[in-house]
Design a protein around this motif. Structure first.
Motif, PDB file in Angstrom:
ATOM      1  N   PRO A  52       0.841  -1.217   0.000  1.00  0.00           N
ATOM      2  CA  PRO A  52       0.000   0.000   0.000  1.00  0.00           C
ATOM      3  C   PRO A  52       0.868   1.256   0.000  1.00  0.00           C
ATOM      4  O   PRO A  52       1.836   1.363   0.761  1.00  0.00           O
ATOM      5  CB  PRO A  52      -0.805  -0.144   1.291  1.00  0.00           C
ATOM      6  N   GLY A  53       0.513   2.202  -0.871  1.00  0.00           N
ATOM      7  CA  GLY A  53       1.314   3.406  -1.041  1.00  0.00           C
ATOM      8  C   GLY A  53       2.290   3.314  -2.196  1.00  0.00           C
ATOM      9  O   GLY A  53       2.791   4.336  -2.664  1.00  0.00           O
ATOM     10  N   GLY A  54       2.562   2.078  -2.651  1.00  0.00           N
ATOM     11  CA  GLY A  54       3.463   1.894  -3.788  1.00  0.00           C
ATOM     12  C   GLY A  54       2.761   2.231  -5.100  1.00  0.00           C
ATOM     13  O   GLY A  54       1.553   2.030  -5.242  1.00  0.00           O
ATOM     14  N   TRP A  55       3.512   2.747  -6.039  1.00  0.00           N
ATOM     15  CA  TRP A  55       2.957   3.173  -7.339  1.00  0.00           C
ATOM     16  C   TRP A  55       2.161   2.051  -8.002  1.00  0.00           C
ATOM     17  O   TRP A  55       0.980   2.207  -8.320  1.00  0.00           O
ATOM     18  CB  TRP A  55       4.108   3.619  -8.245  1.00  0.00           C
ATOM     19  N   THR A  56       2.799   0.912  -8.207  1.00  0.00           N
ATOM     20  CA  THR A  56       2.125  -0.181  -8.915  1.00  0.00           C
ATOM     21  C   THR A  56       0.963  -0.726  -8.102  1.00  0.00           C
ATOM     22  O   THR A  56      -0.107  -1.042  -8.656  1.00  0.00           O
ATOM     23  CB  THR A  56       3.135  -1.297  -9.234  1.00  0.00           C
ATOM     24  N   PHE A  57       1.133  -0.826  -6.807  1.00  0.00           N
ATOM     25  CA  PHE A  57       0.069  -1.345  -5.940  1.00  0.00           C
ATOM     26  C   PHE A  57      -1.179  -0.481  -6.044  1.00  0.00           C
ATOM     27  O   PHE A  57      -2.289  -0.987  -6.242  1.00  0.00           O
ATOM     28  CB  PHE A  57       0.568  -1.392  -4.493  1.00  0.00           C
ATOM     29  N   GLU A  58      -1.025   0.821  -5.931  1.00  0.00           N
ATOM     30  CA  GLU A  58      -2.194   1.712  -5.926  1.00  0.00           C
ATOM     31  C   GLU A  58      -2.853   1.799  -7.299  1.00  0.00           C
ATOM     32  O   GLU A  58      -4.083   1.756  -7.412  1.00  0.00           O
ATOM     33  CB  GLU A  58      -1.787   3.104  -5.430  1.00  0.00           C
ATOM     34  N   TRP A  59      -2.050   1.907  -8.350  1.00  0.00           N
ATOM     35  CA  TRP A  59      -2.641   1.951  -9.686  1.00  0.00           C
ATOM     36  C   TRP A  59      -3.314   0.626 -10.040  1.00  0.00           C
ATOM     37  O   TRP A  59      -4.378   0.603 -10.680  1.00  0.00           O
ATOM     38  CB  TRP A  59      -1.581   2.292 -10.729  1.00  0.00           C
ATOM     39  N   SER A  60      -2.713  -0.483  -9.632  1.00  0.00           N
ATOM     40  CA  SER A  60      -3.313  -1.791  -9.924  1.00  0.00           C
ATOM     41  C   SER A  60      -4.626  -1.975  -9.175  1.00  0.00           C
ATOM     42  O   SER A  60      -5.569  -2.583  -9.700  1.00  0.00           O
ATOM     43  CB  SER A  60      -2.337  -2.920  -9.561  1.00  0.00           C
ATOM     44  N   ARG A  61      -4.687  -1.449  -7.971  1.00  0.00           N
ATOM     45  CA  ARG A  61      -5.938  -1.547  -7.214  1.00  0.00           C
ATOM     46  C   ARG A  61      -7.052  -0.772  -7.938  1.00  0.00           C
ATOM     47  O   ARG A  61      -8.192  -1.251  -8.029  1.00  0.00           O
ATOM     48  CB  ARG A  61      -5.729  -1.000  -5.803  1.00  0.00           C
ATOM     49  N   LEU A  62      -6.732   0.402  -8.474  1.00  0.00           N
ATOM     50  CA  LEU A  62      -7.717   1.169  -9.225  1.00  0.00           C
ATOM     51  C   LEU A  62      -8.113   0.432 -10.513  1.00  0.00           C
ATOM     52  O   LEU A  62      -9.297   0.368 -10.876  1.00  0.00           O
ATOM     53  CB  LEU A  62      -7.163   2.548  -9.563  1.00  0.00           C
ATOM     54  N   ALA A  63      -7.125  -0.140 -11.198  1.00  0.00           N
ATOM     55  CA  ALA A  63      -7.416  -0.881 -12.430  1.00  0.00           C
ATOM     56  C   ALA A  63      -8.325  -2.072 -12.155  1.00  0.00           C
ATOM     57  O   ALA A  63      -9.239  -2.363 -12.946  1.00  0.00           O
ATOM     58  CB  ALA A  63      -6.109  -1.352 -13.065  1.00  0.00           C
ATOM     59  N   ALA A  64      -8.098  -2.769 -11.041  1.00  0.00           N
ATOM     60  CA  ALA A  64      -8.943  -3.915 -10.683  1.00  0.00           C
ATOM     61  C   ALA A  64     -10.376  -3.468 -10.414  1.00  0.00           C
ATOM     62  O   ALA A  64     -11.333  -4.190 -10.740  1.00  0.00           O
ATOM     63  CB  ALA A  64      -8.359  -4.628  -9.471  1.00  0.00           C
ATOM     64  N   LYS A  65     -10.537  -2.269  -9.852  1.00  0.00           N
ATOM     65  CA  LYS A  65     -11.879  -1.738  -9.618  1.00  0.00           C
ATOM     66  C   LYS A  65     -12.610  -1.514 -10.938  1.00  0.00           C
ATOM     67  O   LYS A  65     -13.788  -1.869 -11.079  1.00  0.00           O
ATOM     68  CB  LYS A  65     -11.792  -0.434  -8.827  1.00  0.00           C
ATOM     69  N   TYR A  66     -11.914  -0.947 -11.918  1.00  0.00           N
ATOM     70  CA  TYR A  66     -12.524  -0.731 -13.231  1.00  0.00           C
ATOM     71  C   TYR A  66     -12.867  -2.069 -13.887  1.00  0.00           C
ATOM     72  O   TYR A  66     -13.918  -2.214 -14.520  1.00  0.00           O
ATOM     73  CB  TYR A  66     -11.590   0.063 -14.138  1.00  0.00           C
ATOM     74  N   ALA A  67     -11.981  -3.054 -13.758  1.00  0.00           N
ATOM     75  CA  ALA A  67     -12.236  -4.368 -14.345  1.00  0.00           C
ATOM     76  C   ALA A  67     -13.476  -4.998 -13.740  1.00  0.00           C
ATOM     77  O   ALA A  67     -14.328  -5.565 -14.443  1.00  0.00           O
ATOM     78  CB  ALA A  67     -11.027  -5.277 -14.160  1.00  0.00           C
TER      79      ALA A  67
END
Length: 350
Positions: A45-60
């Motif tokens: 949490p707080g990491g670039w890839t972690f946070e962007w991936s979490r948002l991408a998973a929400k869109y998916a």
């Protein structure tokens, strides 16, 4: 193996905000991410890839597979320097394929076997077309640069397939994305193989469009006459590879290039200069008889000197546009420039 490097993620995000918004990212989601990210490389949490991936998973999960693919593209940015970014790229491919029925054009993913260093290499490509059989249409080779790859360029690829009547063959330039080979003295062989494939895939007419470093290869294709037309958007050509410019690169670009060149640790300036020298197209600029070329860049590019755009002024069959109030590759103005590029490509490939 790719490597991590020191970079100010706040500055990097600010510099790329226009590009990321052009992917269709809602500004409110970008604002939320801006406050959530506190590390460029941490897989937590707080990491670039972690946070962007979490948002991408929400869109998916909401069924917006294309926006998910675009956001996974940001999650992997700028280099595949660790496992979480490589996973983000795999997720981007999966979401992009899931989104394909909504593209509004025909889509196919292929793995091409291309000649390379006396053998061959397998290169994933995406084909997008407006519905015409491949054999009846010109083919446009299309790539981004060292940190914006084939799926990240989706809006442009769709526009050219739909509005210019082209079959778009989108690929990751050597040293990036799904390309299996580095950005080195053998990289031109991959481009030559793609051009040969494009000649047989379509009606024989081939154009080449490259964005940023990808434009360097499009410039070579045009100056050697290997293609029938080329579009160069923000390419480093000659001045960009001089020591003075390489020494002043911002936003981690020196190490982004280092990763593309195949280094496994931050290189010395001398190694960067030596690796970059391969792509100085100054010798080709001495030739005559180039294919038609459209050249576009922003007037305020922080990465590529304006001289690398203006060097084409006055050459026969070359049209140059320097876009005011725009930065590298005029990325914030590209939606406005699509009709210009589409009309030009249509004229050149008819």
């Amino acid at each position: 193996m790719p490597y991590e490097f020191p970079v100010d993620h706040h500055a990097l995000l600010e510099e790329r905000t226009g590009q990321f918004l052009s992917f269709g990212l809602p500004p409110k989601d970008l604002d939320e991410l801006r406050g959530s990210i506190d590390s460029m490389w941490a897989d937590a949490p707080g990491g670039w890839t972690f946070e962007w991936s979490r948002l991408a998973a929400k869109y998916a999960a909401a069924g917006d597979h294309l926006l998910s693919a675009m956001v996974y593209g940001i999650a992997k940015f700028p280099v595949l320097a660790n496992g979480s970014r490589r996973q983000a790229l795999q997720n981007q491919v999966a979401q992009y394929i899931a989104a394909a029925p909504e593209f509004g054009v025909e889509f196919e993913r292929r793995i091409l076997a291309l000649p390379y260093r006396g053998g061959d290499v397998r290169v994933p490509v995406h084909l997008l077309s407006g519905g015409r059989p491949y054999a009846g249409a010109p083919v446009l080779l299309f790539s981004g640069g060292v940190d914006g790859w084939k799926m990240d360029m989706h809006p442009l690829a769709v526009a050219f397939a739909r509005d210019a009547g082209l079959t778009v063959l989108a690929f990751d330039q050597p040293g990036t994305g799904e390309s299996p080979v580095p950005l080195d003295e053998f990289a031109d062989e991959v481009i030559d193989g793609l051009i040969a494939t494009a000649r047989t895939l379509g009606n024989g007419r081939v154009a080449h469009l490259g964005v940023s470093f990808g434009g360097n290869f499009a410039v070579r294709s045009a100056l050697t006459g290997a293609v029938d037309a080329a579009v160069n958007i923000g390419a480093p050509v000659r001045a960009a590879f001089e020591r003075a410019n390489l020494d002043r690169l911002l936003y981690g670009m020196s190490d982004i290039l280092g990763n593309a060149f195949g280094f496994d640790a931050p290189p010395t300036n001398e190694r960067t200069i030596e690796a970059a020298r391969v792509f100085d197209r100054g010798e080709l600029l001495q030739r005559h008889g180039n294919a038609p070329m459209l050249v576009i860049n922003g007037a305020d590019d922080v990465h590529v000197p304006l001289a690398d755009t203006l060097v084409f002024e006055g050459r026969p069959n070359i049209e140059v546009h320097v876009i005011p109030d725009a930065g590298h590759c005029a990325v914030t103005k590209l939606p406005e420039l699509i009709p210009l590029m589409t009309a030009w490509l249509t004229r050149q490939t008819d």
